[in-house]
Design a protein around this motif. Sequence first.
Motif, PDB file in Angstrom:
ATOM      1  N   MET A 129       9.099  19.783  -1.722  1.00 26.66           N
ATOM      2  CA  MET A 129       9.363  18.362  -1.954  1.00 26.66           C
ATOM      3  C   MET A 129       8.052  17.579  -1.885  1.00 26.66           C
ATOM      4  SD  MET A 129      11.931  15.799   0.113  1.00 26.66           S
ATOM      5  CE  MET A 129      13.389  16.704  -0.386  1.00 26.66           C
ATOM      6  N   LYS A 130       7.843  16.675  -2.847  1.00 24.79           N
ATOM      7  CA  LYS A 130       6.656  15.830  -2.844  1.00 24.79           C
ATOM      8  C   LYS A 130       6.912  14.613  -1.957  1.00 24.79           C
ATOM      9  CE  LYS A 130       5.355  17.230  -7.516  1.00 24.79           C
ATOM     10  NZ  LYS A 130       5.151  16.786  -8.920  1.00 24.79           N
ATOM     11  N   VAL A 131       6.119  14.481  -0.913  1.00 24.19           N
ATOM     12  CA  VAL A 131       6.312  13.421   0.070  1.00 24.19           C
ATOM     13  C   VAL A 131       5.074  12.533   0.114  1.00 24.19           C
ATOM     14  CG1 VAL A 131       6.639  12.897   2.508  1.00 24.19           C
ATOM     15  CG2 VAL A 131       7.871  14.816   1.469  1.00 24.19           C
ATOM     16  N   SER A 132       5.256  11.241  -0.092  1.00 24.70           N
ATOM     17  CA  SER A 132       4.162  10.282   0.038  1.00 24.70           C
ATOM     18  C   SER A 132       4.224   9.645   1.418  1.00 24.70           C
ATOM     19  CB  SER A 132       4.264   9.203  -1.043  1.00 24.70           C
ATOM     20  OG  SER A 132       4.046   9.753  -2.320  1.00 24.70           O
ATOM     21  N   LEU A 133       3.089   9.560   2.057  1.00 21.82           N
ATOM     22  CA  LEU A 133       3.028   8.976   3.392  1.00 21.82           C
ATOM     23  C   LEU A 133       2.856   7.470   3.307  1.00 21.82           C
ATOM     24  CD1 LEU A 133       0.553  11.431   5.186  1.00 21.82           C
ATOM     25  CD2 LEU A 133       3.045  11.605   4.997  1.00 21.82           C
ATOM     26  N   PHE A 134       3.590   6.755   4.159  1.00 28.79           N
ATOM     27  CA  PHE A 134       3.290   5.348   4.407  1.00 28.79           C
ATOM     28  C   PHE A 134       2.762   5.280   5.834  1.00 28.79           C
ATOM     29  CE2 PHE A 134       5.205   1.128   5.911  1.00 28.79           C
ATOM     30  CZ  PHE A 134       3.998   0.479   5.747  1.00 28.79           C
ATOM     31  N   ILE A 135       1.457   5.144   5.951  1.00 26.85           N
ATOM     32  CA  ILE A 135       0.801   5.106   7.257  1.00 26.85           C
ATOM     33  C   ILE A 135       0.641   3.652   7.671  1.00 26.85           C
ATOM     34  CG2 ILE A 135      -1.269   5.701   8.559  1.00 26.85           C
ATOM     35  CD1 ILE A 135       0.438   8.090   7.741  1.00 26.85           C
ATOM     36  N   THR A 136       1.238   3.280   8.754  1.00 26.28           N
ATOM     37  CA  THR A 136       1.280   1.872   9.165  1.00 26.28           C
ATOM     38  C   THR A 136      -0.062   1.375   9.683  1.00 26.28           C
ATOM     39  OG1 THR A 136       1.908   2.400  11.430  1.00 26.28           O
ATOM     40  CG2 THR A 136       3.680   2.250   9.814  1.00 26.28           C
ATOM     41  N   CYS A 137      -0.164   0.063   9.857  1.00 28.11           N
ATOM     42  CA  CYS A 137      -1.414  -0.549  10.320  1.00 28.11           C
ATOM     43  C   CYS A 137      -1.874   0.018  11.661  1.00 28.11           C
ATOM     44  CB  CYS A 137      -1.234  -2.060  10.446  1.00 28.11           C
ATOM     45  SG  CYS A 137      -0.776  -2.894   8.920  1.00 28.11           S
ATOM     46  N   LEU A 138      -0.954   0.095  12.625  1.00 27.07           N
ATOM     47  CA  LEU A 138      -1.321   0.579  13.953  1.00 27.07           C
ATOM     48  C   LEU A 138      -1.775   2.029  13.913  1.00 27.07           C
ATOM     49  CD1 LEU A 138       1.342  -0.939  16.397  1.00 27.07           C
ATOM     50  CD2 LEU A 138      -1.061  -1.552  16.184  1.00 27.07           C
ATOM     51  N   VAL A 139      -1.082   2.850  13.147  1.00 23.40           N
ATOM     52  CA  VAL A 139      -1.463   4.260  13.049  1.00 23.40           C
ATOM     53  C   VAL A 139      -2.802   4.390  12.344  1.00 23.40           C
ATOM     54  CG1 VAL A 139      -0.858   6.486  12.010  1.00 23.40           C
ATOM     55  CG2 VAL A 139       0.890   5.126  13.176  1.00 23.40           C
TER      56      VAL A 139
END
Length: 248
Positions: free
Chosen positions: A1-11
């Motif tokens: 499965m192709k998964v795109s990351l949403f990396i938040t501001c804090l991370v």
Amino acid sequence: MKVSLFITCLVDNIFPNVGVAMTRILQAHGCDVRFSPEQTCCGQPSFNSGYCDASRDVASALIRALHEADVVVSPSGSCVGMIRHYYPELFADSPKWREMAIDVANKTYEFSQFMVNVLKVDDVGARFPHAVTYHPSCHGSRLLGVKDEPLQLLQHVRDIQLIELPYARDCCGFGGTFAVKMGDISGAMVDEKAQHVTETGAEVLVGTDMGCLMNIGGRLSRTGQSTRVMHLTELLYEGMRNSKEVLV
């Protein structure tokens, strides 16, 4: 499965190891992990403060970065809750953008939600021989509906000792801008939360939102407590590396 990351501001800015751990876990379970460098903040701080125009500017940038993704996974129920529930509302007067917002909202998941409900994985093969207590974040559990998934993942960790946190569902007092606007109330709330964590005698406090964990961890540190504070992804990834059954 192709998964795109949403990396938040804090991370992205303060806790990058959370993003690394999430990536390694997803890869270990067969995901082709992608990252769009054009992604930005989800717009929640400005939205909660009533600045809808500014929030639309930020949200539209994130939608453009993620709209071609097959599925989006993030280590924050709070930010995913913003996308799921409020993006369609933000673009109610723009049919084109509202359609794109709904598309992104429908394919965006909090990490534990994705692992358990989409990948159908609740045992990552981790071993973590420590006493652990779990704090459920308000936005993740109440707004997004992520309640059992983090515990399902934790309950399958070998040698872990899970200790119930008293008044676990009480807010830690962070709430993003709430902690700034209502500092005295926020401070009293996190004092109470930190006391409950200490009462458990747990070595580790785990959660799914770094805003909450940063707040509680800061109070624990300032009161001289040695409790280790970890995001769920960090605990699971460390546990996977502890296990001889998993190659990561």
